[in-house]
Every structure is written in structure tokens, then in C-alpha cells.
Scaffold this active site. Structure first.
Site, PDB file in Angstrom:
ATOM      1  N   HIS A 136      -3.525  18.721  24.607  1.00 55.29           N
ATOM      2  CA  HIS A 136      -2.163  18.377  25.016  1.00 55.29           C
ATOM      3  C   HIS A 136      -2.022  16.882  24.773  1.00 55.29           C
ATOM      4  O   HIS A 136      -2.601  16.063  25.492  1.00 55.29           O
ATOM      5  CB  HIS A 136      -1.960  18.725  26.494  1.00 55.29           C
ATOM      6  CG  HIS A 136      -0.555  18.554  26.979  1.00 55.29           C
ATOM      7  ND1 HIS A 136       0.513  19.241  26.430  1.00 55.29           N
ATOM      8  CD2 HIS A 136      -0.028  17.778  27.963  1.00 55.29           C
ATOM      9  CE1 HIS A 136       1.621  18.901  27.066  1.00 55.29           C
ATOM     10  NE2 HIS A 136       1.315  18.017  27.998  1.00 55.29           N
ATOM     11  N   GLN A 188       5.434  10.793   4.608  1.00 59.87           N
ATOM     12  CA  GLN A 188       6.600  11.395   3.962  1.00 59.87           C
ATOM     13  C   GLN A 188       7.430  12.151   5.000  1.00 59.87           C
ATOM     14  O   GLN A 188       7.061  12.252   6.153  1.00 59.87           O
ATOM     15  CB  GLN A 188       6.149  12.344   2.848  1.00 59.87           C
ATOM     16  CG  GLN A 188       5.365  11.679   1.730  1.00 59.87           C
ATOM     17  CD  GLN A 188       4.954  12.690   0.679  1.00 59.87           C
ATOM     18  OE1 GLN A 188       5.661  12.912  -0.296  1.00 59.87           O
ATOM     19  NE2 GLN A 188       3.807  13.321   0.886  1.00 59.87           N
ATOM     20  N   ASP A 214       0.815  -1.206   0.000  1.00 60.03           N
ATOM     21  CA  ASP A 214       0.000   0.000   0.000  1.00 60.03           C
ATOM     22  C   ASP A 214       0.857   1.269   0.000  1.00 60.03           C
ATOM     23  O   ASP A 214       0.476   2.291  -0.566  1.00 60.03           O
ATOM     24  CB  ASP A 214      -0.928   0.007   1.212  1.00 60.03           C
ATOM     25  CG  ASP A 214      -2.076  -0.982   1.065  1.00 60.03           C
ATOM     26  OD1 ASP A 214      -2.275  -1.490  -0.054  1.00 60.03           O
ATOM     27  OD2 ASP A 214      -2.775  -1.248   2.065  1.00 60.03           O
ATOM     28  N   ASN A 223      -3.958   8.833   2.492  1.00 60.52           N
ATOM     29  CA  ASN A 223      -4.317   8.228   3.777  1.00 60.52           C
ATOM     30  C   ASN A 223      -4.563   9.256   4.875  1.00 60.52           C
ATOM     31  O   ASN A 223      -5.662   9.363   5.401  1.00 60.52           O
ATOM     32  CB  ASN A 223      -3.213   7.278   4.234  1.00 60.52           C
ATOM     33  CG  ASN A 223      -3.483   5.843   3.854  1.00 60.52           C
ATOM     34  OD1 ASN A 223      -4.508   5.526   3.275  1.00 60.52           O
ATOM     35  ND2 ASN A 223      -2.550   4.958   4.175  1.00 60.52           N
TER      36      ASN A 223
END
Length: 297
Positions: free
Chosen positions: A177, A249, A76, A150
Site C-alpha cells: 500500500h 511518457q 537527458d 531509465n
């Protein structure tokens, strides 16, 4: 979008690097395409990996201009990287699984030629997936822009938690937080967002999923919002640098006062599946649902 098999003359081939099984499958598909009188086009890195000579090649960035349909062999992740390019050019993609789960690359190598023959002669299920568009604005200037199939993930540079404010359609939702936030498309709901406790969203649903990552407040839960919503995140004062990554990425840094925007991208990725494709069957197979034999009573 209506597709016709007769338009599939030029067939792009992209493979995951570093796997012998991928090379074997690509050689088999190449020979099959030649036998069918079609025109294979390899991206340059894939051609080098397969050690093929006298074949047409092009840069991956240009594959969407050269090919009528693209076959991706790998996992994928390989398809995710190709998807951002092909979606821009409205070129459909076929996924052959040589990875692990294979939610997107759903054709088994054992039946790849049979399934490809069906698809290329016009027997296929068309599956359109929307992408996410993300940008970082600093002092009202766009300093980063990308798309993701995604998810877009906000996280800290180290294991420390980060502070940020979440807005949906201009409305303040909360200050959080946590370790970060996963902003997922329906396609990504079976990926990182699922491991973070998010829901599985059918690919046909026009929605986005917001999943907190280990929030300090235990009542912070995943939220499903409309697919046309605009999500804004303001980075607050932090002890660590906040980062953002699209589809895994390389991460980009955000500084105090920067805004992260996420919205639906106008382009869509078109996946082609063999006849009989079933999203729920894929969930059963890939996620191990009904692992026991329910008929054995």
C-alpha cells in the site's frame, strides 16, 4: 560491439526544442560535420527549429535506418526519447549536454567540437546500457507494450495510495500500500529512483532496482534483483485509478486484475563517450560529491 569510425559517414542530429543554446550548438556541429566531409541528417523537427534549408531530413522514427551514429543535443530527457528508437536499430548515440544534470549527455558545449573530432576518428569509450521492456496484460491479452531506458513507474492518478501485489520470477514478494513503485535499470538508478531513496547502481551491473514510493509500511525498502528477473505486479482494488509510465511518457491506466510485467529488453543502447570517461567522475560532478576541496588541509 566493435565500432569503427570509418562507419560514421551519415551523422544524425536531434535537438531539444525551445532552447536558443541548442540551436547555436546544432549550427556549430553541422558546420563542423560538413568541414569533415561527413553527411549530416536532421530529424524533421530539429531542422525546422534550426531554420535550415537544403539539408537532408528524415522522420525521427526513421533516423535509425538513415544514420550510422546520432548526436543528441539537449538534456537527458531528449536522449531518453531518442534512445528508444536508436536501440532498436543498434545505432550508437553521442550526447551533448544542453540540459541540467547530463548523466547521459556528458559532452560539454564548450568542448563539443574537440570531443566530437576524437570520437569520429575512432577515439571513444563504448558504453552499452540495457533497456526495460514493459507490458500490461488484461485477461491474458497484451493491451500495452513499451520500452524504457531509465524506469517504469507505477503510480496512482491522484495523491491517494494504491494497492498492488509484487512478484519476482513468479514468487510472491508482498502486497504493498503505497504511492506506487519505481522499477529502474542501472541507468535510471541516478534518476527518479535515486530521489525515491534507491541505490546508485553502476551501469555495467546486470541488475534492476525496485523502489517503493512512500510505502505505508516503513520497513518496505528498495530491492536490487538480477537483471534477468521478471517482475510482475497485480493491481488490486483501489479507490483511485492505477497508472504506469515508461521514462516519463504519457501514463497508461491499469484496472483491477490487470498485470504489469517488466523485464530486460533484448536490445541495448550504445553510448559513445570521449576518451577518459569515468562514471564515478560523473557522479562527483553531477551529484556534488566532494564539493569541498579535500586537498586543502
Amino acid at each position: 560491439m566493435q565500432l569503427q569510425a570509418k562507419s560514421f559517414r551519415n551523422v544524425g542530429l536531434i535537438g531539444r526544442p525551445g532552447k536558443v543554446s541548442v540551436i547555436e550548438t546544432l549550427h556549430m556541429i553541422y558546420d563542423f560535420l560538413i568541414q569533415q566531409g561527413l553527411h549530416p541528417i536532421f530529424d524533421e523537427d530539429t531542422a525546422k527549429m534550426c531554420q535550415l534549408e537544403n539539408v537532408q531530413t528524415c522522420r525521427r522514427a526513421h533516423m535509425g535506418l538513415a544514420a550510422d551514429v546520432v548526436i543528441v543535443v539537449g538534456g537527458d530527457g531528449t536522449l531518453l526519447r531518442a534512445a528508444r528508437i536508436m536501440a532498436r536499430h543498434n545505432v550508437p548515440v553521442i550526447g551533448v549536454n544542453r540540459g541540467r544534470l547530463g548523466f547521459l549527455t556528458d559532452i560539454s558545449p564548450k568542448e563539443v567540437l574537440q570531443k566530437l573530432e576524437m570520437i569520429l576518428r575512432g577515439e571513444f569509450v563504448t558504453d552499452q546500457r540495457f533497456l526495460l521492456e514493459t507490458e500490461i496484460r488484461s485477461d491474458n491479452n497484451v493491451i500495452y507494450h513499451d520500452i524504457a531506458l531509465n524506469d517504469v513507474v507505477l503510480h496512482g492518478k491522484s495523491v491517494n495510495m494504491i494497492d498492488f501485489e509484487l512478484y519476482i520470477d513468479g514468487l510472491f514478494v508482498c502486497r504493498q500500500h503505497s504511492d506506487g513503485l519505481i522499477l529502474s535499470s542501472p541507468t535510471g538508478s541516478t534518476a527518479y529512483a535515486l530521489s525515491g531513496g534507491g541505490p546508485i547502481v553502476h551501469p555495467n551491473i546486470n541488475a534492476m532496482v525496485i523502489v517503493p514510493m512512500h510505502p505505508h509500511t516503513l520497513t518496505s525498502r528498495p530491492i536490487v534483483v538480477g537483471g534477468n528477473s521478471e517482475i510482475k505486479i497485480k493491481v488490486c482494488e483501489n479507490h483511485v485509478l492505477a497508472m504506469v509510465s515508461a521514462d516519463g511518457q504519457a501514463s497508461v491506466s491499469l484496472h483491477v486484475g490487470d498485470w504489469l510485467y517488466v523485464r530486460k529488453h533484448p536490445f541495448k543502447l550504445t553510448l559513445l563517450h570521449p576518451p577518459g570517461y569515468d562514471f564515478y567522475a560523473a557522479c562527483r560532478t553531477k551529484l556534488g560529491w566532494n564539493s569541498g576541496d579535500l586537498n586543502d588541509e
